[in-house]
Design a protein around this motif. Structure first.
Motif, PDB file in Angstrom:
ATOM      1  N   VAL A 242     -12.897  -6.059  -3.553  1.00 50.09           N
ATOM      2  CA  VAL A 242     -12.328  -5.532  -4.797  1.00 50.09           C
ATOM      3  C   VAL A 242     -10.807  -5.445  -4.726  1.00 50.09           C
ATOM      4  N   GLY A 243     -10.226  -6.003  -3.676  1.00 51.43           N
ATOM      5  CA  GLY A 243      -8.776  -5.990  -3.561  1.00 51.43           C
ATOM      6  C   GLY A 243      -8.318  -6.795  -2.363  1.00 51.43           C
ATOM      7  N   ILE A 244      -7.027  -7.043  -2.301  1.00 50.36           N
ATOM      8  CA  ILE A 244      -6.411  -7.790  -1.209  1.00 50.36           C
ATOM      9  C   ILE A 244      -5.637  -6.823  -0.330  1.00 50.36           C
ATOM     10  N   ASN A 245      -5.925  -6.848   0.960  1.00 52.34           N
ATOM     11  CA  ASN A 245      -5.321  -5.941   1.934  1.00 52.34           C
ATOM     12  C   ASN A 245      -4.208  -6.668   2.673  1.00 52.34           C
ATOM     13  N   LEU A 246      -2.976  -6.187   2.545  1.00 47.14           N
ATOM     14  CA  LEU A 246      -1.837  -6.815   3.214  1.00 47.14           C
ATOM     15  C   LEU A 246      -1.658  -6.325   4.646  1.00 47.14           C
ATOM     16  N   ARG A 247      -2.378  -5.285   5.039  1.00 45.36           N
ATOM     17  CA  ARG A 247      -2.485  -4.836   6.428  1.00 45.36           C
ATOM     18  C   ARG A 247      -1.134  -4.508   7.073  1.00 45.36           C
ATOM     19  N   THR A 248      -0.283  -3.851   6.360  1.00 43.71           N
ATOM     20  CA  THR A 248       1.015  -3.455   6.918  1.00 43.71           C
ATOM     21  C   THR A 248       1.566  -2.287   6.128  1.00 43.71           C
ATOM     22  N   GLU A 249       2.474  -1.532   6.752  1.00 43.71           N
ATOM     23  CA  GLU A 249       3.171  -0.454   6.065  1.00 43.71           C
ATOM     24  C   GLU A 249       4.311  -0.988   5.207  1.00 43.71           C
ATOM     25  N   SER A 250       4.869  -2.122   5.603  1.00 44.63           N
ATOM     26  CA  SER A 250       6.038  -2.668   4.918  1.00 44.63           C
ATOM     27  C   SER A 250       5.809  -4.143   4.600  1.00 44.63           C
ATOM     28  N   PRO A 251       5.123  -4.433   3.509  1.00 46.73           N
ATOM     29  CA  PRO A 251       4.793  -5.823   3.191  1.00 46.73           C
ATOM     30  C   PRO A 251       6.013  -6.624   2.749  1.00 46.73           C
ATOM     31  N   LYS A 252       5.963  -7.909   2.986  1.00 49.38           N
ATOM     32  CA  LYS A 252       7.011  -8.803   2.512  1.00 49.38           C
ATOM     33  C   LYS A 252       6.840  -9.017   1.008  1.00 49.38           C
ATOM     34  N   PRO A 253       7.953  -9.049   0.279  1.00 50.78           N
ATOM     35  CA  PRO A 253       7.848  -9.255  -1.171  1.00 50.78           C
ATOM     36  C   PRO A 253       7.030 -10.487  -1.545  1.00 50.78           C
ATOM     37  N   ALA A 254       7.199 -11.578  -0.809  1.00 52.62           N
ATOM     38  CA  ALA A 254       6.462 -12.800  -1.127  1.00 52.62           C
ATOM     39  C   ALA A 254       4.958 -12.614  -0.961  1.00 52.62           C
ATOM     40  N   ASP A 255       4.558 -11.791   0.022  1.00 49.44           N
ATOM     41  CA  ASP A 255       3.130 -11.547   0.226  1.00 49.44           C
ATOM     42  C   ASP A 255       2.555 -10.713  -0.922  1.00 49.44           C
ATOM     43  N   ILE A 256       3.353  -9.766  -1.418  1.00 50.15           N
ATOM     44  CA  ILE A 256       2.904  -8.978  -2.567  1.00 50.15           C
ATOM     45  C   ILE A 256       2.725  -9.885  -3.775  1.00 50.15           C
ATOM     46  N   ALA A 257       3.711 -10.749  -4.019  1.00 49.85           N
ATOM     47  CA  ALA A 257       3.645 -11.661  -5.165  1.00 49.85           C
ATOM     48  C   ALA A 257       2.441 -12.572  -5.069  1.00 49.85           C
ATOM     49  N   ALA A 258       2.174 -13.099  -3.868  1.00 43.95           N
ATOM     50  CA  ALA A 258       1.034 -13.996  -3.690  1.00 43.95           C
ATOM     51  C   ALA A 258      -0.277 -13.270  -3.956  1.00 43.95           C
ATOM     52  N   ALA A 259      -0.386 -12.041  -3.476  1.00 45.31           N
ATOM     53  CA  ALA A 259      -1.616 -11.274  -3.670  1.00 45.31           C
ATOM     54  C   ALA A 259      -1.835 -10.949  -5.146  1.00 45.31           C
ATOM     55  N   VAL A 260      -0.780 -10.510  -5.827  1.00 47.48           N
ATOM     56  CA  VAL A 260      -0.893 -10.217  -7.256  1.00 47.48           C
ATOM     57  C   VAL A 260      -1.287 -11.481  -8.022  1.00 47.48           C
ATOM     58  N   GLY A 261      -0.671 -12.606  -7.658  1.00 50.97           N
ATOM     59  CA  GLY A 261      -0.998 -13.865  -8.315  1.00 50.97           C
ATOM     60  C   GLY A 261      -2.465 -14.231  -8.152  1.00 50.97           C
ATOM     61  N   LYS A 262      -3.009 -14.005  -6.951  1.00 46.20           N
ATOM     62  CA  LYS A 262      -4.431 -14.309  -6.719  1.00 46.20           C
ATOM     63  C   LYS A 262      -5.330 -13.404  -7.558  1.00 46.20           C
ATOM     64  N   ILE A 263      -4.983 -12.134  -7.628  1.00 45.51           N
ATOM     65  CA  ILE A 263      -5.796 -11.188  -8.412  1.00 45.51           C
ATOM     66  C   ILE A 263      -5.828 -11.598  -9.879  1.00 45.51           C
TER      67      ILE A 263
END
Length: 302
Positions: A242-263
């Motif tokens: 039900v969601g994408i886990n970036l598995r870090t306290e301080s995610p990279k902006p590009a990883d956030i963008a990629a995850a949001v895009g997938k959702i």
């Protein structure tokens, strides 16, 4: 009687050890790694608390079994356990404890049509965007907004989406000035129960209460947090699909963008979140919890 406001802590052969954000092992290598992590948790992380627990019980002449983990004690000693969240948000278990009652999301009471006064529900928010994103860093670990809020905003501020940020009262004016795009709304507080009715993705560090509220509204998540047990919450979000886990306290902006895009691009995320929403809506959590208390009271002598 025990009330558990975090994910089920009871140990089980199929459930990973606490604090590491593991998902259930898929092969012998992962099982071996998690076994070693479990020893580290028992012998190092939980050892001071376990020793203190045993000393206090010894002072009152009460024995504590040597087997099992400290976090098993509430499940061993209680007549009944009110466990927040649906069972589908937990990992599969080999042993089923009949004392544990999953009651769903125990959320603050509100009468029909009630908004949270002064907390900016859906009032004044533009609704002409094809998607709505909500961002928060929780109510505790939110002083360093460079962990999640800022990198998330840097990536989504120019999207064709309404972006709503809840700061919990920290740095609201500075963020508003820094991210002045017309599609970005920064507020001290947000009435999540109302805003989630038209939200497409929730970006959060993974507090259990916020995760449950999001899923009770059928909103998929991008989660990124480790401290305060959030790694274990986020592992369950990932495992449930039900969601994408970036598995870090301080995610990279590009990883956030990629995850949001997938959702946003894959309707399967929304579909699975809505299926879990149906489970939340199946029963009234307060009524179920009250029934557990009443039943335990009838079965307890004296």
């Amino acid at each position: 009687m025990n009330f558990v406001a975090i994910p089920n802590m009871e140990s089980d052969p199929q459930v990973p050890p606490l604090f590491f954000g593991f998902r259930p092992p898929r092969n012998p290598m992962e099982k071996a790694i998690q076994g070693l992590a479990g020893l580290l948790s028992d012998k190092v992380i939980l050892r001071p608390a376990s020793q203190s627990y045993r000393r206090q019980h010894t002072a009152y002449g009460q024995a504590v079994p040597r087997e099992g983990r400290l976090t098993d004690e509430p499940y061993r000693c209680s007549d009944a356990i009110i466990q927040t969240g649906p069972e589908s948000l937990d990992f599969p278990r080999r042993r089923v404890n009949p004392k544990v009652h999953y009651v769903g999301a125990l959320l603050p009471y509100r009468s029909a049509g009630q908004s949270v006064a002064g907390r900016g529900a859906g009032d004044g928010l533009p609704r002409n965007y094809p998607a709505t994103l909500v961002i928060t860093q929780g109510t505790v670990d939110n002083l360093d907004q460079d962990k999640l809020i800022v990198p998330a905003l840097e990536e989504v501020k120019d999207m064709d989406a309404l972006v709503i940020v809840a700061t919990s009262g920290h740095g609201t004016e500075a963020l508003t000035a820094r991210f002045a795009q017309p599609n970005v709304v920064v507020r001290d507080y947000v009435d999540f129960a109302e805003v989630f009715d038209f939200t497409d993705c929730f970006i959060t560090n993974g507090g259990f209460g916020g995760v449950q509220l999001s899923l009770s509204k059928g909103v998929p998540l991008v989660v990124s947090g480790i401290n305060e047990g959030k790694s274990d919450v986020n592992a369950r979000v990932e495992y449930a699909g039900v969601g994408i886990n970036l598995r870090t306290e301080s995610p990279k902006p590009a990883d956030i963008a990629a995850a949001v895009g997938k959702i946003l691009a894959d309707p399967g995320w929304k579909s699975r979140a809505r299926k879990m929403q149906e489970q939340f809506e199946g029963e009234d959590p307060a009524e179920v919890a009250a029934a557990v208390v009443e039943d335990a009271g009838r079965r307890t002598p004296g």
